[in-house]
Design an enzyme around this catalytic site. Structure first.
Site, PDB file in Angstrom:
ATOM      1  N   HIS A  46       0.851  -1.187   0.000  1.00 37.34           N
ATOM      2  CA  HIS A  46       0.000   0.000   0.000  1.00 37.34           C
ATOM      3  C   HIS A  46       0.889   1.241   0.000  1.00 37.34           C
ATOM      4  CE1 HIS A  46       0.459  -0.884   4.462  1.00 37.34           C
ATOM      5  NE2 HIS A  46       1.054   0.284   4.298  1.00 37.34           N
TER       6      HIS A  46
HETATM    7  C1  T46 Z   1       2.735   0.582   6.899  1.00 34.94           C
HETATM    8  C2  T46 Z   1       3.537  -0.661   7.067  1.00 34.94           C
HETATM    9  C3  T46 Z   1       4.993  -0.395   7.069  1.00 34.94           C
HETATM   10  C4  T46 Z   1      -4.170  -0.440  13.582  1.00 34.94           C
HETATM   11  O1  T46 Z   1      -5.307  -0.639  14.069  1.00 34.94           O
HETATM   12  N1  T46 Z   1      -3.382   0.574  14.049  1.00 34.94           N
HETATM   13  C5  T46 Z   1      -2.156   0.838  13.544  1.00 34.94           C
HETATM   14  O2  T46 Z   1      -1.467   1.782  14.009  1.00 34.94           O
HETATM   15  C6  T46 Z   1      -1.663  -0.002  12.489  1.00 34.94           C
HETATM   16  C7  T46 Z   1      -0.287   0.270  11.888  1.00 34.94           C
HETATM   17  C8  T46 Z   1      -2.456  -1.011  12.028  1.00 34.94           C
HETATM   18  N2  T46 Z   1      -3.677  -1.229  12.574  1.00 34.94           N
HETATM   19  C9  T46 Z   1      -4.486  -2.382  12.090  1.00 34.94           C
HETATM   20  C10 T46 Z   1      -4.983  -2.262  10.652  1.00 34.94           C
HETATM   21  C11 T46 Z   1      -5.101  -3.701  10.212  1.00 34.94           C
HETATM   22  O3  T46 Z   1      -6.362  -4.216  10.576  1.00 34.94           O
HETATM   23  O4  T46 Z   1      -3.698  -3.550  12.117  1.00 34.94           O
HETATM   24  C12 T46 Z   1      -4.035  -4.421  11.037  1.00 34.94           C
HETATM   25  C13 T46 Z   1      -2.800  -4.766  10.228  1.00 34.94           C
HETATM   26  O5  T46 Z   1      -2.370  -3.608   9.513  1.00 34.94           O
HETATM   27  P1  T46 Z   1      -1.791  -3.708   8.031  1.00 34.94           P
HETATM   28  O6  T46 Z   1      -2.405  -4.821   7.303  1.00 34.94           O
HETATM   29  O7  T46 Z   1      -1.894  -2.335   7.423  1.00 34.94           O
HETATM   30  O8  T46 Z   1      -0.258  -4.075   8.361  1.00 34.94           O
HETATM   31  P2  T46 Z   1       0.997  -3.976   7.397  1.00 34.94           P
HETATM   32  O9  T46 Z   1       2.129  -4.630   8.086  1.00 34.94           O
HETATM   33  O10 T46 Z   1       0.661  -4.436   6.034  1.00 34.94           O
HETATM   34  O11 T46 Z   1       1.299  -2.387   7.294  1.00 34.94           O
HETATM   35  C14 T46 Z   1       1.803  -1.677   8.410  1.00 34.94           C
HETATM   36  C15 T46 Z   1       1.083  -0.332   8.563  1.00 34.94           C
HETATM   37  O12 T46 Z   1      -0.318  -0.547   8.667  1.00 34.94           O
HETATM   38  C16 T46 Z   1       1.340   0.589   7.406  1.00 34.94           C
HETATM   39  O13 T46 Z   1       0.936   1.913   7.709  1.00 34.94           O
HETATM   40  O14 T46 Z   1       3.143   1.516   6.222  1.00 34.94           O
HETATM   41  O15 T46 Z   1       3.190  -1.436   8.218  1.00 34.94           O
END
Ligand code: T46
Length: 147
Positions: A61
């Site tokens: 993303h």
């Molecule tokens: C990024 C990369 C480097 C929250 O509720 N609060 C938060 O602060 C974060 C970061 C995530 N979440 C929730 C949202 C999703 O339901 O945690 C779940 C997993 O997040 P995501 O699928 O976006 O995780 P990554 O590892 O793909 O991405 C993360 C960050 O979300 C993103 O901003 O840049 O790490």
């Protein structure tokens, strides 16, 4: 430019020296603080843990406005950076060199080593509406931004 590192070509990215501090009591400290030369103020810190060689690719993303700094606290992984023109893969290691992730930079993390732990400092609280999770929408936004 840190010695021995692949130069980061993407706009709104680059290396930031966050230096790992060897504790006299053993172990190692990794610090993210606003005193670092950051182009943003830290508002939120999160860790991504429980990673290993079987963990599928994460991220995939971009963000509309968020700035972030990513550091490895332990282990390593590949961070793929795509600013809409240039795509490159940077290995992130627990060596004190962190990666800046600016807005409109498509990024993903993959090829995790066992017990890889990433720490990320962000310029804002969590807002799902700041995410661009569709690659075509990202290319359109990144293209508009260059005009
Ligand atoms: C990024 C990369 C480097 C929250 O509720 N609060 C938060 O602060 C974060 C970061 C995530 N979440 C929730 C949202 C999703 O339901 O945690 C779940 C997993 O997040 P995501 O699928 O976006 O995780 P990554 O590892 O793909 O991405 C993360 C960050 O979300 C993103 O901003 O840049 O790490």
């Amino acid at each position: 430019m840190p010695e021995g590192k692949v130069p980061i070509l993407s706009s709104k990215s680059g290396y930031i020296n966050t230096q790992q501090i060897l504790s006299p009591h053993g172990g190692c400290l990794t610090v993210l603080e606003n005193n670092l030369v950051l182009p943003f103020h830290l508002e939120r810190v999160y860790c991504i843990s429980g990673l290993n060689e079987h963990t599928p690719e994460r991220g995939r993303h971009a963000h509309h406005t968020l700035w972030q700094i990513m550091t490895s606290v332990s282990g390593s992984c590949d961070v793929v950076l795509d600013d809409g023109c240039t795509v490159q893969t940077i290995r992130i290691l627990p060596d004190g060199w962190s990666i800046l992730l600016g807005p409109l930079l498509w990024h993903s993390m993959k090829n995790f080593s066992r017990e890889c732990v990433l720490m990320v400092g962000a310029s804002d609280i969590y807002r799902e509406e700041d995410y661009i999770r569709d690659y075509s929408a990202f290319l359109a936004a990144a293209g508009k931004n260059r005009k």
